[in-house]
Design a protein around this motif. Sequence first.
Motif, mmCIF file in Angstrom:
data_model
loop_
_atom_site.group_PDB
_atom_site.id
_atom_site.type_symbol
_atom_site.label_atom_id
_atom_site.label_comp_id
_atom_site.label_asym_id
_atom_site.label_seq_id
_atom_site.Cartn_x
_atom_site.Cartn_y
_atom_site.Cartn_z
ATOM 1 N N ASP A 117 -31.538 6.945 25.919
ATOM 2 C CA ASP A 117 -32.146 8.212 25.504
ATOM 3 C C ASP A 117 -31.108 9.141 24.888
ATOM 4 N N TYR A 118 -29.918 9.138 25.448
ATOM 5 C CA TYR A 118 -28.836 9.977 24.929
ATOM 6 C C TYR A 118 -28.433 9.520 23.529
ATOM 7 N N LYS A 119 -28.360 8.212 23.345
ATOM 8 C CA LYS A 119 -28.015 7.663 22.031
ATOM 9 C C LYS A 119 -29.083 7.971 20.990
ATOM 10 N N LYS A 120 -30.339 8.012 21.412
ATOM 11 C CA LYS A 120 -31.433 8.330 20.479
ATOM 12 C C LYS A 120 -31.282 9.735 19.907
ATOM 13 N N ASP A 121 -30.610 10.605 20.661
ATOM 14 C CA ASP A 121 -30.343 11.966 20.192
ATOM 15 C C ASP A 121 -29.138 12.010 19.261
ATOM 16 N N GLY A 122 -28.579 10.827 18.924
ATOM 17 C CA GLY A 122 -27.446 10.758 18.013
ATOM 18 C C GLY A 122 -26.106 11.036 18.670
ATOM 19 N N LYS A 123 -26.056 10.973 19.995
ATOM 20 C CA LYS A 123 -24.820 11.243 20.724
ATOM 21 C C LYS A 123 -24.278 9.946 21.299
ATOM 22 N N SER A 124 -23.038 9.981 21.764
ATOM 23 C CA SER A 124 -22.445 8.803 22.390
ATOM 24 C C SER A 124 -21.845 9.196 23.733
ATOM 25 N N VAL A 125 -21.418 8.192 24.492
ATOM 26 C CA VAL A 125 -20.785 8.466 25.782
ATOM 27 C C VAL A 125 -19.457 9.192 25.598
ATOM 28 N N TYR A 126 -18.931 9.225 24.370
ATOM 29 C CA TYR A 126 -17.691 9.927 24.077
ATOM 30 C C TYR A 126 -17.922 11.395 23.695
ATOM 31 N N THR A 127 -19.175 11.813 23.660
ATOM 32 C CA THR A 127 -19.485 13.218 23.387
ATOM 33 C C THR A 127 -18.874 14.050 24.524
ATOM 34 N N PRO A 128 -18.137 15.111 24.210
ATOM 35 C CA PRO A 128 -17.458 15.878 25.263
ATOM 36 C C PRO A 128 -18.387 16.387 26.373
ATOM 37 N N SER A 129 -19.647 16.629 26.063
ATOM 38 C CA SER A 129 -20.569 17.167 27.068
ATOM 39 C C SER A 129 -21.427 16.084 27.725
ATOM 40 N N PHE A 130 -21.056 14.809 27.565
ATOM 41 C CA PHE A 130 -21.858 13.711 28.117
ATOM 42 C C PHE A 130 -22.122 13.874 29.615
ATOM 43 N N ILE A 131 -21.088 14.177 30.389
ATOM 44 C CA ILE A 131 -21.236 14.323 31.841
ATOM 45 C C ILE A 131 -22.189 15.468 32.164
ATOM 46 N N GLU A 132 -21.947 16.619 31.574
ATOM 47 C CA GLU A 132 -22.783 17.783 31.851
ATOM 48 C C GLU A 132 -24.232 17.551 31.415
ATOM 49 N N ASP A 133 -24.412 16.873 30.303
ATOM 50 C CA ASP A 133 -25.752 16.625 29.784
ATOM 51 C C ASP A 133 -26.564 15.683 30.667
ATOM 52 N N ASN A 134 -25.890 14.816 31.422
ATOM 53 C CA ASN A 134 -26.597 13.771 32.159
ATOM 54 C C ASN A 134 -26.403 13.789 33.673
ATOM 55 N N GLU A 135 -25.559 14.650 34.189
ATOM 56 C CA GLU A 135 -25.273 14.611 35.618
ATOM 57 C C GLU A 135 -26.503 14.890 36.481
ATOM 58 N N ASP A 136 -27.369 15.788 36.060
ATOM 59 C CA ASP A 136 -28.578 16.064 36.847
ATOM 60 C C ASP A 136 -29.469 14.821 36.943
ATOM 61 N N LYS A 137 -29.553 14.062 35.857
ATOM 62 C CA LYS A 137 -30.358 12.830 35.865
ATOM 63 C C LYS A 137 -29.737 11.793 36.785
ATOM 64 N N VAL A 138 -28.418 11.674 36.746
ATOM 65 C CA VAL A 138 -27.726 10.718 37.606
ATOM 66 C C VAL A 138 -27.874 11.137 39.074
ATOM 67 N N LYS A 139 -27.780 12.443 39.358
ATOM 68 C CA LYS A 139 -27.956 12.923 40.725
ATOM 69 C C LYS A 139 -29.361 12.650 41.240
ATOM 70 N N ALA A 140 -30.361 12.771 40.375
ATOM 71 C CA ALA A 140 -31.739 12.474 40.776
ATOM 72 C C ALA A 140 -31.879 11.000 41.154
ATOM 73 N N LEU A 141 -31.268 10.118 40.369
ATOM 74 C CA LEU A 141 -31.299 8.693 40.707
ATOM 75 C C LEU A 141 -30.492 8.424 41.980
ATOM 76 N N GLN A 142 -29.409 9.140 42.169
ATOM 77 C CA GLN A 142 -28.602 8.979 43.375
ATOM 78 C C GLN A 142 -29.441 9.318 44.614
ATOM 79 N N ALA A 143 -30.220 10.378 44.544
ATOM 80 C CA ALA A 143 -31.069 10.760 45.665
ATOM 81 C C ALA A 143 -32.121 9.688 45.944
ATOM 82 N N GLU A 144 -32.616 9.060 44.896
ATOM 83 C CA GLU A 144 -33.650 8.036 45.035
ATOM 84 C C GLU A 144 -33.092 6.704 45.539
ATOM 85 N N TYR A 145 -31.905 6.311 45.052
ATOM 86 C CA TYR A 145 -31.382 4.977 45.345
ATOM 87 C C TYR A 145 -30.188 4.954 46.293
#
Length: 73
Positions: A36-64
Amino acid sequence: MKARIPKHREFVINLEKTAEEKREECWAKLEAILEDYKKDGKSVYTPSFIEDNEDKVKALQAEYGFEYTIELK
């Protein structure tokens, strides 16, 4: 040939404590976040990658119940 790769931060995901039957499902959802992040034209090397996705990762962390760290590479 030389190439300079800039330092960046990465999520390091540890699925060892996640129930075995849930690991593939969890990994697929983590990969979906990347796609989904790549579809927005961004890459994992985008400086804000962590900030942009940490809430999503935390939600999965709570689930799994996996652990993750953020490392500078």
